[in-house]
Scaffold this motif. Structure first.
Motif, mmCIF file in Angstrom:
data_model
loop_
_atom_site.group_PDB
_atom_site.id
_atom_site.type_symbol
_atom_site.label_atom_id
_atom_site.label_comp_id
_atom_site.label_asym_id
_atom_site.label_seq_id
_atom_site.Cartn_x
_atom_site.Cartn_y
_atom_site.Cartn_z
ATOM 1 N N VAL A 154 -3.221 3.824 -1.554
ATOM 2 C CA VAL A 154 -3.307 2.376 -2.664
ATOM 3 C C VAL A 154 -2.543 1.256 -2.934
ATOM 4 O O VAL A 154 -1.591 1.489 -2.358
ATOM 5 C CB VAL A 154 -2.844 3.243 -4.338
ATOM 6 C CG1 VAL A 154 -3.463 2.450 -5.128
ATOM 7 C CG2 VAL A 154 -3.990 5.190 -4.636
ATOM 8 N N THR A 155 -3.776 0.374 -2.003
ATOM 9 C CA THR A 155 -2.949 -1.078 -2.756
ATOM 10 C C THR A 155 -2.747 -1.457 -3.997
ATOM 11 O O THR A 155 -4.048 -1.938 -4.688
ATOM 12 C CB THR A 155 -4.246 -1.782 -2.003
ATOM 13 O OG1 THR A 155 -4.448 -1.347 -0.713
ATOM 14 C CG2 THR A 155 -3.255 -3.175 -1.312
ATOM 15 N N PHE A 156 -1.408 -1.823 -4.299
ATOM 16 C CA PHE A 156 -1.254 -2.229 -5.461
ATOM 17 C C PHE A 156 -0.518 -3.638 -4.994
ATOM 18 O O PHE A 156 -0.249 -4.034 -4.326
ATOM 19 C CB PHE A 156 -0.392 -1.612 -6.029
ATOM 20 C CG PHE A 156 -0.198 -0.438 -5.727
ATOM 21 C CD1 PHE A 156 -0.424 -0.043 -7.824
ATOM 22 C CD2 PHE A 156 0.440 0.660 -5.290
ATOM 23 C CE1 PHE A 156 -0.414 1.401 -7.732
ATOM 24 C CE2 PHE A 156 0.515 1.798 -5.483
ATOM 25 C CZ PHE A 156 0.115 2.560 -6.968
ATOM 26 N N GLY A 187 -8.594 -0.621 -4.414
ATOM 27 C CA GLY A 187 -6.828 -2.024 -4.694
ATOM 28 C C GLY A 187 -7.191 -2.370 -5.695
ATOM 29 O O GLY A 187 -8.395 -1.900 -7.020
ATOM 30 N N LEU A 188 -5.828 -2.040 -7.113
ATOM 31 C CA LEU A 188 -5.228 -1.827 -8.121
ATOM 32 C C LEU A 188 -4.434 -3.284 -8.254
ATOM 33 O O LEU A 188 -3.343 -3.139 -7.861
ATOM 34 C CB LEU A 188 -4.341 -0.779 -8.744
ATOM 35 C CG LEU A 188 -5.656 0.657 -8.866
ATOM 36 C CD1 LEU A 188 -4.626 1.800 -9.263
ATOM 37 C CD2 LEU A 188 -6.293 0.621 -9.497
ATOM 38 N N PRO A 189 -4.808 -4.198 -9.530
ATOM 39 C CA PRO A 189 -4.349 -5.177 -9.837
ATOM 40 C C PRO A 189 -2.966 -4.629 -10.630
ATOM 41 O O PRO A 189 -3.044 -3.711 -11.615
ATOM 42 C CB PRO A 189 -5.187 -6.222 -10.408
ATOM 43 C CG PRO A 189 -5.822 -5.055 -11.165
ATOM 44 C CD PRO A 189 -6.640 -3.889 -10.327
ATOM 45 N N THR A 190 -1.519 -5.085 -10.985
ATOM 46 C CA THR A 190 0.026 -4.923 -10.786
ATOM 47 C C THR A 190 0.651 -5.844 -11.070
ATOM 48 O O THR A 190 0.142 -7.001 -10.032
ATOM 49 C CB THR A 190 -0.293 -2.822 -11.017
ATOM 50 O OG1 THR A 190 1.102 -2.713 -11.764
ATOM 51 C CG2 THR A 190 0.580 -2.765 -9.615
ATOM 52 N N ARG A 191 1.251 -5.394 -11.966
ATOM 53 C CA ARG A 191 3.103 -6.481 -11.751
ATOM 54 C C ARG A 191 4.094 -5.812 -10.594
ATOM 55 O O ARG A 191 4.689 -4.756 -10.883
ATOM 56 C CB ARG A 191 3.602 -6.717 -13.081
ATOM 57 C CG ARG A 191 5.057 -7.373 -13.012
ATOM 58 C CD ARG A 191 5.096 -7.921 -14.394
ATOM 59 N NE ARG A 191 4.690 -8.609 -14.832
ATOM 60 C CZ ARG A 191 4.824 -10.086 -14.601
ATOM 61 N NH1 ARG A 191 5.473 -10.596 -13.360
ATOM 62 N NH2 ARG A 191 3.837 -10.763 -14.889
ATOM 63 N N THR A 216 0.882 -1.494 -0.172
ATOM 64 C CA THR A 216 -0.028 -0.007 0.096
ATOM 65 C C THR A 216 1.034 1.372 0.222
ATOM 66 O O THR A 216 2.091 1.260 0.719
ATOM 67 C CB THR A 216 -1.498 -0.333 1.845
ATOM 68 O OG1 THR A 216 -1.845 -1.001 1.498
ATOM 69 C CG2 THR A 216 -2.327 1.211 1.118
ATOM 70 N N ALA A 217 0.709 2.447 -0.769
ATOM 71 C CA ALA A 217 0.634 3.610 -1.044
ATOM 72 C C ALA A 217 0.286 4.789 -0.796
ATOM 73 O O ALA A 217 -1.062 4.494 -0.832
ATOM 74 C CB ALA A 217 2.053 3.286 -1.986
#
Length: 411
Positions: free
Chosen positions: A176-178, A195-199, A166-167
């Motif tokens: 924002v939780t990546f 919450g965002l899906p990412t690499r 989280t940032a």
């Protein structure tokens, strides 16, 4: 007692789990700079309890600030859980300040001058965020020591469901939780929480661990991000969004549920004016600690409420009704492990380990004094201090041996 709108959203999103789901254990590693070494000791104690060859017991791993570094390191090595913890232990035991930030005379003086000139006096054309400390060495260290490709390998091998960091977005004002995990996990949007899906990359870790004012924000896509503990109103929520329905929380402050936690503490009050470091220490504690303890307390209340609700009768085959939020409210099992000793007092004993330039820089605000050691406990990236925190974490884990074995279902 009434709850605010933000708390009510936390109630709805962070504590409602579908009845009948499989048991998924989440691990939550909170932030706190050098204090995160304590978490490594707890994990080392857990590794000692697990039988040889045991798979990763935490399908969901969530970290914030320095806890994000521990979380990603553990997730990338989830296929070999005990090995990953051993490597994490060696990583923290060998820490030196110069690996995290510029601690030499020229680096400290130059960075302080840039901060005063650009941030306070407005000198300079470049609109680049400047902080009190130069944390550029940390990027090289993480790039060298982390194998982020191991996350995909762990997910594909069914050793991991998801890992998240989280940032805090300085422009949007959102936590924002990546997260990186299975494709079936949906993104989420709540009040100031996304919450965002990412690499995941090293930049995500640097952003999550960028303590306000001390470390510079990191740009991700089109926005600058800082430490994820800032305005993180529901630290446990991301783990539940990622599928966990029981969580182990490893904190970096006194155990809010431990013996005597609510007893009044009588201290001798000197009446002296607080130093800048003392004020800053309380501000850092408010950022990194208070929201987690409040979220745990709120979750406990919701668990109590869910146990008081009457059991819903089996629905008729002819009636297909969706369960209401109240009907689907189910307890979330929580186990908390936090330091049994004040970490600022431990930091005060190790203050002479700081490099001379950094020690001189922190002496003025009072961070090298016992009263201001709260700040020091976040910045003392030295092996002696980190090793003592690791040992304390291991002892605290062993002190809760029975609870851990029950929680992790170790025969």
């Amino acid at each position: 007692m009434t709850t605010s709108a933000a708390e009510q959203k936390t109630v709805n999103s962070a504590s409602t789990v579908s009845v009948g789901r499989e048991s998924i254990t989440g691990l939550i590693l909170s932030g706190g700079g050098a204090r995160a070494a304590y978490q490594v000791g707890v994990l080392a104690g857990i590794a000692d309890l697990l039988p040889v060859g045991t798979k990763n017991p935490f399908p969901v791993i969530v970290g914030t600030s320095a806890g994000a570094i521990n979380a990603v390191k553990l997730a990338s090595g989830a296929a070999q859980f005990r090995t990953a913890i051993h490597e994490l232990t060696v990583f923290w035991q060998s820490f030196r300040s110069h690996q995290v930030l510029r601690s030499d005379w020229s680096g400290v003086i130059r960075q302080a001058s840039r901060f005063v000139g650009r941030s306070l006096l407005g000198i300079g054309r470049k609109q680049i965020p400047v902080a009190l400390l130069n944390s550029s060495p940390l990027k090289d260290l993480l790039t060298e020591r982390l194998n982020l490709s191991g996350i995909d390998e762990a997910i594909e091998g069914h050793h991991l469901r998801a890992v998240a960091v989280t940032a805090f977005g300085y422009e949007s004002g959102q936590a924002v939780t990546f997260y990186q995990g299975k494709g079936t996990i949906d993104a989420w949007l709540r009040h100031r929480r996304v919450g965002l899906p990412t690499r995941l990359t090293v930049d995500h870790l640097l952003a999550s661990s960028a303590i306000p004012l001390l470390f510079a924000p990191v740009k991700l896509e089109h926005e600058y991000f800082g430490d994820g503990a800032v305005r993180q109103s529901a630290p446990i929520s991301p783990a539940l969004h990622l599928g966990a329905n029981r969580v182990l929380v490893v904190g970096v402050s006194g155990n809010p549920r431990g013996p005597g936690a609510n007893k009044p503490v009588h201290r001798v009050v000197s009446g002296a004016q607080p130093s800048l470091a003392q004020i800053s220490g309380h501000m850092l504690n408010s950022t990194f600690i208070d929201s987690l303890e409040s979220d745990i307390e709120l979750l406990e209340r919701l668990n109590l409420l869910s146990r008081m609700l009457p059991t819903s009768p089996e629905p008729s085959p002819q009636v297909s009704e969706q369960p209401t939020p109240v009907q689907s409210l189910a307890p979330v099992e929580v186990l908390v492990i936090s330091p049994s000793q004040p970490l600022d007092e431990i930091a005060a004993r190790h203050r002479r380990e700081l490099p001379p330039a950094l020690r001189t820089f922190l002496r003025g605000p009072g961070a090298t004094k016992t009263s201001g050691a709260g700040v020091l406990s976040y910045l003392l990236f030295e092996s002696g201090y980190c090793s003592e925190l690791i040992e304390l974490g291991r002892r605290d884990a062993m002190a809760q041996r029975e609870e851990l074995m029950r929680f992790l279902r170790i025969a």
